[in-house]
Design a protein around this motif. Structure first.
Motif, PDB file in Angstrom:
ATOM      1  N   GLY A 130      -8.990  26.298  -2.460  1.00 21.25           N
ATOM      2  CA  GLY A 130      -7.744  25.777  -2.995  1.00 21.25           C
ATOM      3  C   GLY A 130      -6.920  26.858  -3.645  1.00 21.25           C
ATOM      4  O   GLY A 130      -7.371  27.967  -3.846  1.00 21.25           O
ATOM      5  N   ALA A 131      -5.721  26.497  -4.033  1.00 17.68           N
ATOM      6  CA  ALA A 131      -4.791  27.457  -4.568  1.00 17.68           C
ATOM      7  C   ALA A 131      -5.130  27.834  -5.998  1.00 17.68           C
ATOM      8  O   ALA A 131      -4.761  28.918  -6.451  1.00 17.68           O
ATOM      9  CB  ALA A 131      -3.378  26.898  -4.489  1.00 17.68           C
ATOM     10  N   GLY A 132      -5.784  26.951  -6.730  1.00 18.32           N
ATOM     11  CA  GLY A 132      -6.069  27.232  -8.122  1.00 18.32           C
ATOM     12  C   GLY A 132      -7.296  26.480  -8.560  1.00 18.32           C
ATOM     13  O   GLY A 132      -7.990  25.843  -7.763  1.00 18.32           O
ATOM     14  N   VAL A 133      -7.576  26.557  -9.859  1.00 16.05           N
ATOM     15  CA  VAL A 133      -8.694  25.823 -10.434  1.00 16.05           C
ATOM     16  C   VAL A 133      -8.292  24.361 -10.594  1.00 16.05           C
ATOM     17  O   VAL A 133      -7.215  24.080 -11.113  1.00 16.05           O
ATOM     18  CB  VAL A 133      -9.094  26.416 -11.798  1.00 16.05           C
ATOM     19  CG1 VAL A 133     -10.230  25.620 -12.414  1.00 16.05           C
ATOM     20  CG2 VAL A 133      -9.452  27.888 -11.648  1.00 16.05           C
ATOM     21  N   SER A 134      -9.128  23.473 -10.122  1.00 20.04           N
ATOM     22  CA  SER A 134      -8.833  22.051 -10.293  1.00 20.04           C
ATOM     23  C   SER A 134      -9.902  21.398 -11.153  1.00 20.04           C
ATOM     24  O   SER A 134     -11.065  21.839 -11.161  1.00 20.04           O
ATOM     25  CB  SER A 134      -8.735  21.340  -8.937  1.00 20.04           C
ATOM     26  OG  SER A 134      -9.945  21.456  -8.230  1.00 20.04           O
ATOM     27  N   GLN A 135      -9.482  20.391 -11.896  1.00 21.43           N
ATOM     28  CA  GLN A 135     -10.393  19.659 -12.768  1.00 21.43           C
ATOM     29  C   GLN A 135     -10.172  18.162 -12.585  1.00 21.43           C
ATOM     30  O   GLN A 135      -9.056  17.721 -12.332  1.00 21.43           O
ATOM     31  CB  GLN A 135     -10.166  20.023 -14.243  1.00 21.43           C
ATOM     32  CG  GLN A 135     -10.533  21.453 -14.585  1.00 21.43           C
ATOM     33  CD  GLN A 135     -10.433  21.728 -16.071  1.00 21.43           C
ATOM     34  OE1 GLN A 135      -9.617  22.542 -16.501  1.00 21.43           O
ATOM     35  NE2 GLN A 135     -11.276  21.068 -16.851  1.00 21.43           N
ATOM     36  N   SER A 136     -11.257  17.431 -12.739  1.00 21.80           N
ATOM     37  CA  SER A 136     -11.125  15.969 -12.650  1.00 21.80           C
ATOM     38  C   SER A 136     -12.130  15.314 -13.573  1.00 21.80           C
ATOM     39  O   SER A 136     -13.205  15.876 -13.839  1.00 21.80           O
ATOM     40  CB  SER A 136     -11.356  15.502 -11.205  1.00 21.80           C
ATOM     41  OG  SER A 136     -12.650  15.852 -10.767  1.00 21.80           O
ATOM     42  N   PRO A 137     -11.788  14.135 -14.120  1.00 23.35           N
ATOM     43  CA  PRO A 137     -10.456  13.523 -14.038  1.00 23.35           C
ATOM     44  C   PRO A 137      -9.469  14.261 -14.933  1.00 23.35           C
ATOM     45  O   PRO A 137      -9.862  15.086 -15.734  1.00 23.35           O
ATOM     46  CB  PRO A 137     -10.731  12.106 -14.551  1.00 23.35           C
ATOM     47  CG  PRO A 137     -11.833  12.278 -15.546  1.00 23.35           C
ATOM     48  CD  PRO A 137     -12.721  13.364 -14.965  1.00 23.35           C
ATOM     49  N   SER A 138      -8.208  13.939 -14.823  1.00 24.55           N
ATOM     50  CA  SER A 138      -7.222  14.565 -15.694  1.00 24.55           C
ATOM     51  C   SER A 138      -7.265  13.929 -17.080  1.00 24.55           C
ATOM     52  O   SER A 138      -7.006  14.593 -18.083  1.00 24.55           O
ATOM     53  CB  SER A 138      -5.821  14.448 -15.098  1.00 24.55           C
ATOM     54  OG  SER A 138      -5.503  13.098 -14.843  1.00 24.55           O
ATOM     55  N   ASN A 139      -7.582  12.644 -17.107  1.00 19.33           N
ATOM     56  CA  ASN A 139      -7.729  11.918 -18.365  1.00 19.33           C
ATOM     57  C   ASN A 139      -8.963  11.051 -18.301  1.00 19.33           C
ATOM     58  O   ASN A 139      -9.271  10.474 -17.255  1.00 19.33           O
ATOM     59  CB  ASN A 139      -6.512  11.025 -18.636  1.00 19.33           C
ATOM     60  CG  ASN A 139      -5.335  11.795 -19.181  1.00 19.33           C
ATOM     61  OD1 ASN A 139      -5.310  12.162 -20.339  1.00 19.33           O
ATOM     62  ND2 ASN A 139      -4.369  12.055 -18.327  1.00 19.33           N
ATOM     63  N   LYS A 140      -9.663  10.959 -19.421  1.00 19.75           N
ATOM     64  CA  LYS A 140     -10.840  10.112 -19.487  1.00 19.75           C
ATOM     65  C   LYS A 140     -10.888   9.447 -20.859  1.00 19.75           C
ATOM     66  O   LYS A 140     -10.873  10.129 -21.887  1.00 19.75           O
ATOM     67  CB  LYS A 140     -12.107  10.930 -19.264  1.00 19.75           C
ATOM     68  CG  LYS A 140     -13.404  10.152 -19.386  1.00 19.75           C
ATOM     69  CD  LYS A 140     -13.609   9.194 -18.243  1.00 19.75           C
ATOM     70  CE  LYS A 140     -14.948   8.488 -18.332  1.00 19.75           C
ATOM     71  NZ  LYS A 140     -15.116   7.501 -17.214  1.00 19.75           N
ATOM     72  N   VAL A 141     -10.895   8.129 -20.854  1.00 17.50           N
ATOM     73  CA  VAL A 141     -11.053   7.372 -22.084  1.00 17.50           C
ATOM     74  C   VAL A 141     -12.411   6.681 -22.020  1.00 17.50           C
ATOM     75  O   VAL A 141     -12.725   6.016 -21.037  1.00 17.50           O
ATOM     76  CB  VAL A 141      -9.932   6.327 -22.256  1.00 17.50           C
ATOM     77  CG1 VAL A 141     -10.129   5.557 -23.564  1.00 17.50           C
ATOM     78  CG2 VAL A 141      -8.563   6.997 -22.251  1.00 17.50           C
ATOM     79  N   THR A 142     -13.199   6.855 -23.052  1.00 22.82           N
ATOM     80  CA  THR A 142     -14.531   6.276 -23.055  1.00 22.82           C
ATOM     81  C   THR A 142     -14.841   5.700 -24.431  1.00 22.82           C
ATOM     82  O   THR A 142     -14.147   5.967 -25.405  1.00 22.82           O
ATOM     83  CB  THR A 142     -15.575   7.333 -22.662  1.00 22.82           C
ATOM     84  OG1 THR A 142     -16.836   6.691 -22.451  1.00 22.82           O
ATOM     85  CG2 THR A 142     -15.741   8.370 -23.771  1.00 22.82           C
ATOM     86  N   GLU A 143     -15.874   4.916 -24.473  1.00 23.68           N
ATOM     87  CA  GLU A 143     -16.299   4.330 -25.736  1.00 23.68           C
ATOM     88  C   GLU A 143     -17.389   5.201 -26.356  1.00 23.68           C
ATOM     89  O   GLU A 143     -18.209   5.797 -25.656  1.00 23.68           O
ATOM     90  CB  GLU A 143     -16.813   2.910 -25.520  1.00 23.68           C
ATOM     91  CG  GLU A 143     -15.751   1.929 -25.071  1.00 23.68           C
ATOM     92  CD  GLU A 143     -16.316   0.541 -24.853  1.00 23.68           C
ATOM     93  OE1 GLU A 143     -15.523  -0.407 -24.748  1.00 23.68           O
ATOM     94  OE2 GLU A 143     -17.556   0.405 -24.786  1.00 23.68           O
ATOM     95  N   LYS A 144     -17.389   5.222 -27.647  1.00 19.03           N
ATOM     96  CA  LYS A 144     -18.411   5.959 -28.381  1.00 19.03           C
ATOM     97  C   LYS A 144     -19.800   5.551 -27.891  1.00 19.03           C
ATOM     98  O   LYS A 144     -20.089   4.374 -27.716  1.00 19.03           O
ATOM     99  CB  LYS A 144     -18.268   5.664 -29.875  1.00 19.03           C
ATOM    100  CG  LYS A 144     -19.298   6.329 -30.758  1.00 19.03           C
ATOM    101  CD  LYS A 144     -19.070   5.943 -32.222  1.00 19.03           C
ATOM    102  CE  LYS A 144     -20.188   6.469 -33.100  1.00 19.03           C
ATOM    103  NZ  LYS A 144     -19.998   6.086 -34.515  1.00 19.03           N
ATOM    104  N   GLY A 145     -20.628   6.578 -27.635  1.00 16.09           N
ATOM    105  CA  GLY A 145     -21.989   6.324 -27.202  1.00 16.09           C
ATOM    106  C   GLY A 145     -22.197   6.411 -25.701  1.00 16.09           C
ATOM    107  O   GLY A 145     -23.342   6.524 -25.219  1.00 16.09           O
TER     108      GLY A 145
END
Lengths: 111, 116
Positions: B1-16
Motif C-alpha cells: 500500500g501507499a502508506g501505513v494503515s490502521q484499523s479500526p479508525s475508531n473503537k468504543v468499548t466498555e470497561k473490562g
C-alpha cells in the motif's frame, strides 16, 4: 531523564504572517532532531531532520534551526497558510531507537 | 500500500472488554513502532519490532497490553480488560531500518480508542 519541551503550547496567527515555534531538549546523547506536522485526525508527518552538525534545514516555507550547544531548536513558518493549521511536534533521537516526543504546539491560522 | 494503515479508525468499548488494534506497515519496512497519544500529552512509546528480533516491550504500561507482529508485516496491539485511562489515540509507525537513528518513521492515521 530525557525531556523535550515545546513552546508555546498554542498559537493563533493571521494568514500570511510568520511565526516561530520553540523546542528545548535535555536528551543525551544526541543523534538528531525532527519536526513533525500532525493534522487533526492524522498521524504525524516529518518536516525536517537535523543532526548534530547541521544548524539549519529548510522545507519550503518551513525552516528549522538547531543549536546543539544550548539544546534548542526552532521551527519558523513563513507566509502562513490556512493549511498550516496543525500540531507541530519536536522529536529528539538519542542513543537508542526510542524517540522522545514533545507535547506539540497547536497552531491555528485564521483567514 | 501507499502508506501505513490502521484499523479500526475508531473503537468504543466498555470497561473490562478486550480490544485488538491492527497496523499494516509500508511494504518492505522492517521496523514497526506502536505509540499512544493521550489528550494534551506527547506521544508515548509502547513497543518496537525490528525484523525477527525480540521486540522491545519496555514501553508497555501494564501486562494488560501485548503486541504481535506476524510474518514481519502486520501487527496487532491487544489491550485486555480495558480501563478508562486506556482511552487515547494509538498510533503505529514503520521505517525501512537502514539506520535506526536517522530513519524516517511513517505514521498511520491512528485508532481512537474510547473506553466507557
Amino acid at each position: 531523564k530525557n525531556q523535550v519541551e515545546q513552546s508555546p503550547q498554542s498559537l493563533i496567527i493571521l494568514e500570511g504572517k510568520n511565526c516561530t515555534l520553540q523546542c528545548n531538549y535535555t536528551v543525551s546523547p544526541f543523534s538528531n532532531l525532527r519536526w513533525y506536522k500532525q493534522d487533526t485526525g492524522r498521524g504525524p508527518v516529518s518536516l525536517t531532520i537535523m543532526t548534530f552538525s547541521e544548524n539549519t534545514k529548510s522545507n519550503g516555507r518551513y525552516t528549522a534551526t538547531l543549536d546543539a550547544d544550548t539544546k534548542q531548536s526552532s521551527l519558523h513558518i513563513t507566509a502562513s497558510q490556512l493549511s498550516d493549521s496543525a500540531s507541530y511536534i519536536c522529536v529528539v533521537m538519542g542513543g537508542s531507537y526510542i524517540p522522545t516526543f514533545g507535547r506539540g504546539t497547536s497552531l491555528i491560522v485564521h483567514p | 500500500g501507499a502508506g501505513v494503515s490502521q484499523s479500526p479508525s475508531n473503537k468504543v468499548t466498555e470497561k473490562g472488554k478486550d480490544v485488538e488494534l491492527r497496523c499494516d506497515p509500508i511494504s518492505g519496512h522492517t521496523a514497526l513502532y506502536w505509540y499512544r497519544q493521550s489528550l494534551g500529552q506527547g506521544l508515548e512509546f509502547l513497543i518496537y519490532f525490528q525484523g525477527n528480533s525480540a521486540p522491545d516491550k519496555s514501553g508497555l504500561p501494564s501486562d494488560r497490553f501485548s503486541a504481535e507482529r506476524t510474518g514481519g508485516s502486520v501487527s496487532t496491539l491487544t489491550i485486555q480488560r480495558t480501563q478508562q485511562e486506556d482511552s487515547a489515540v494509538y498510533l503505529c509507525a514503520s521505517s525501512i531500518r537502514v539506520s535506526a537513528l536517522t530513519d524516517t518513521q511513517y505514521f498511520g492515521p491512528g485508532t481512537r480508542l474510547t473506553v466507557l
